[in-house]
Each structure stands twice: as C-alpha cells, then as structure tokens.
Design a protein around this motif. Sequence first.
Motif, short mmCIF file in Angstrom:
data_model
loop_
_atom_site.label_atom_id
_atom_site.label_comp_id
_atom_site.label_asym_id
_atom_site.label_seq_id
_atom_site.Cartn_x
_atom_site.Cartn_y
_atom_site.Cartn_z
N PHE A 72 0.84 -1.20 0.00
CA PHE A 72 0.00 0.00 0.00
C PHE A 72 0.87 1.26 0.00
CE2 PHE A 72 -2.14 3.39 2.41
CZ PHE A 72 -3.24 3.59 1.60
N VAL A 73 1.91 1.26 0.85
CA VAL A 73 2.81 2.41 0.92
C VAL A 73 3.52 2.59 -0.42
CG1 VAL A 73 4.91 3.33 1.99
CG2 VAL A 73 3.15 2.27 3.41
N GLU A 74 3.93 1.48 -1.02
CA GLU A 74 4.61 1.55 -2.31
C GLU A 74 3.69 2.15 -3.38
OE1 GLU A 74 7.30 -1.32 -5.22
OE2 GLU A 74 6.31 -2.16 -3.46
N PHE A 75 2.41 1.77 -3.34
CA PHE A 75 1.44 2.33 -4.28
C PHE A 75 1.29 3.82 -4.07
CE2 PHE A 75 -2.95 3.75 -4.97
CZ PHE A 75 -3.08 3.50 -6.32
N GLN A 76 1.23 4.25 -2.81
CA GLN A 76 1.09 5.67 -2.50
C GLN A 76 2.29 6.46 -3.01
OE1 GLN A 76 -1.70 7.07 -1.25
NE2 GLN A 76 -2.53 5.01 -1.37
N VAL A 77 3.47 5.88 -2.88
CA VAL A 77 4.69 6.56 -3.35
C VAL A 77 4.63 6.77 -4.85
CG1 VAL A 77 7.18 6.28 -3.71
CG2 VAL A 77 6.18 5.78 -1.47
N GLU A 78 4.26 5.71 -5.58
CA GLU A 78 4.18 5.81 -7.04
C GLU A 78 3.11 6.81 -7.46
OE1 GLU A 78 6.29 4.51 -9.25
OE2 GLU A 78 7.37 3.85 -7.46
N ASP A 79 1.99 6.84 -6.72
CA ASP A 79 0.92 7.77 -7.05
C ASP A 79 1.36 9.22 -6.82
OD1 ASP A 79 -1.93 8.28 -7.75
OD2 ASP A 79 -2.02 9.06 -5.71
N LEU A 80 2.06 9.45 -5.71
CA LEU A 80 2.52 10.81 -5.41
C LEU A 80 3.56 11.28 -6.43
CD1 LEU A 80 2.84 10.67 -1.52
CD2 LEU A 80 1.21 12.00 -2.84
N VAL A 130 8.18 19.99 -0.81
CA VAL A 130 7.66 19.25 0.34
C VAL A 130 7.24 17.84 -0.09
CG1 VAL A 130 5.93 19.23 2.17
CG2 VAL A 130 6.86 21.40 1.38
N LEU A 131 6.68 17.73 -1.29
CA LEU A 131 6.27 16.43 -1.81
C LEU A 131 7.45 15.47 -1.91
CD1 LEU A 131 4.04 14.64 -3.12
CD2 LEU A 131 4.72 15.62 -5.32
N SER A 132 8.60 15.98 -2.33
CA SER A 132 9.80 15.15 -2.43
C SER A 132 10.19 14.60 -1.06
CB SER A 132 10.97 15.96 -3.01
OG SER A 132 10.71 16.33 -4.34
N HIS A 133 10.06 15.43 -0.01
CA HIS A 133 10.35 14.97 1.35
C HIS A 133 9.35 13.91 1.80
CE1 HIS A 133 12.73 18.73 1.44
NE2 HIS A 133 13.47 18.08 2.30
N ILE A 134 8.09 14.08 1.42
CA ILE A 134 7.06 13.10 1.76
C ILE A 134 7.37 11.76 1.11
CG2 ILE A 134 4.65 12.45 1.33
CD1 ILE A 134 4.76 14.34 3.59
N ILE A 135 7.76 11.78 -0.16
CA ILE A 135 8.08 10.54 -0.88
C ILE A 135 9.27 9.83 -0.24
CG2 ILE A 135 8.97 9.64 -3.08
CD1 ILE A 135 7.25 11.79 -4.47
#
Length: 249
Positions: A112-120, A147-152
């Motif tokens: 799930f986390v991996e999917f979120q990373v790819e989506d972001l 900020v998005l880069s830090h989230i990823i």
Amino acid sequence: MLINTLVAGLFGAIVAGMINFFVRRFLDKKAIHLAERKLAYVHFVRISGMLATEMALKNIFKLYAKDVKIGSEERSGYSISHDISVLISAKLNEIDSKEIAKNPNIKMAVNFVEFQVEDLKGNKLSFDDLSKFPKEIINDYSNFLSVLSHIIVSLDFWKVSMSTGEFKWATPESIYDQWLLLQRFSKSVASVRSKMLGAGVVTPLEAHVLLKSQLDFLNNITLQSLLNRDALKAAGNSADMRKSKMDNG
C-alpha cells in the motif's frame, strides 16, 4: 494590362498569406493556452484529491479516537501531538523484527505504501511543464513539489522499515518530525489550491463540486468498511454462539 493583373494577383497572394499567418498564429496560441489550462486543471484535480483525502482521514481519526484517551489530560508545555509521538515511538520499538516477516498484513501495508509513493510521484512536473502554469501559481507549486519530495522520501523510509521490522530510528523526536512534515504538506496543498482558484484554473463552484465529489467517494469507502466490519463481527458472534450450543449440547 498584364502587368496590372500580375501585380493585383501578387498583392492578393501576399494579403492572403498574411491573413493565413495571423490566423494560424492565433489558433496556435489558442491551442497552447487550452493545453496549458488542461494541464493546470489535471493537477488541480490531484491537489483537490489530496485535500479530500486529508479531510476523510480526519473524519476516520475522529471516529476511532473519540473514546480513546492518549497521555495526560492536563498538558503543560506540550500538546496531544507530542503524546501521540511518544506513544507511536514506544509501540514501534516493541516490534519484533522476526515476527514482521511472518505477518501477512505487513506485506499488504508495504504494498500500500509503495502504491502511494508511485501515485505521489505522478504529481511531479518538469521545469518545462511548470513554466506553462500561470505565473502566480509557479512559486507555490514549486514549494509544494519540494515538500512532496520529502514526503516521498519519508514514505520510502517507512516502507523499508516495515519490510525489515527495524524501527530503532523511531524516537519520539523522529516521529514528531514526521508529524511536522505532514503539517507542512497539508499547508502546501491548501496554498496551491487557493492560488489555482485565484488564477482562474477553475471557478469556486467547480472546485466545491469537485471536492465534495471526491470526499463523498472516500467517505463511502469508509462507510462500507465500517458496515462490513460490524457485519463480520455480528456473524462471528453468531458462529461462536452456535458453536457454544453444540459443545454444550
């Protein structure tokens, strides 16, 4: 007579060519402007989706946390977010890395986390695409991408930790830093959305209808999950009662 005819024909050709040039230039500019607005709108939809997700998660948190007491009710010099950071840190450091590998739910969480990373990552823009946005949006969207880069990076870090079961890094300070990062991300999303509205990417009414639609979609998913949870719990209780009757009979 012949010369006059040739001059008139040449003049007509020049005028027609100039007209065609300016018409083509106008149409090209219009097509470029339309493409730029479509690009901005697509990213507005994604930004709005992030805001809807945040609102849905807050609703879920309120639903589950309303009867939960965290830390001290009398706080002096700190807030509930500090209490939660301490609690999460303690729970993570209790995890047995050997048990992680045996838990199928962990693999699902990692996926799930991996999917979120790819989506972001789909929200990232090249400098060329970013330059096509209205100029009043560019600075805020650039800050959002930072900020998005830090989230990823943070999500990638969590993915590795969940895969290995190693959470020695999860001090209260580290967890609180993650909380501050989420706050910055939330403010950045709200700022970009506001600037896009101000730049006329969409009308306020369109933005409201879009956000409501996205939030309703997410809330319906949550509602179905809760209904299924309650139904499964009732079915489990019924099965236990039948088993108990059979054992006693």
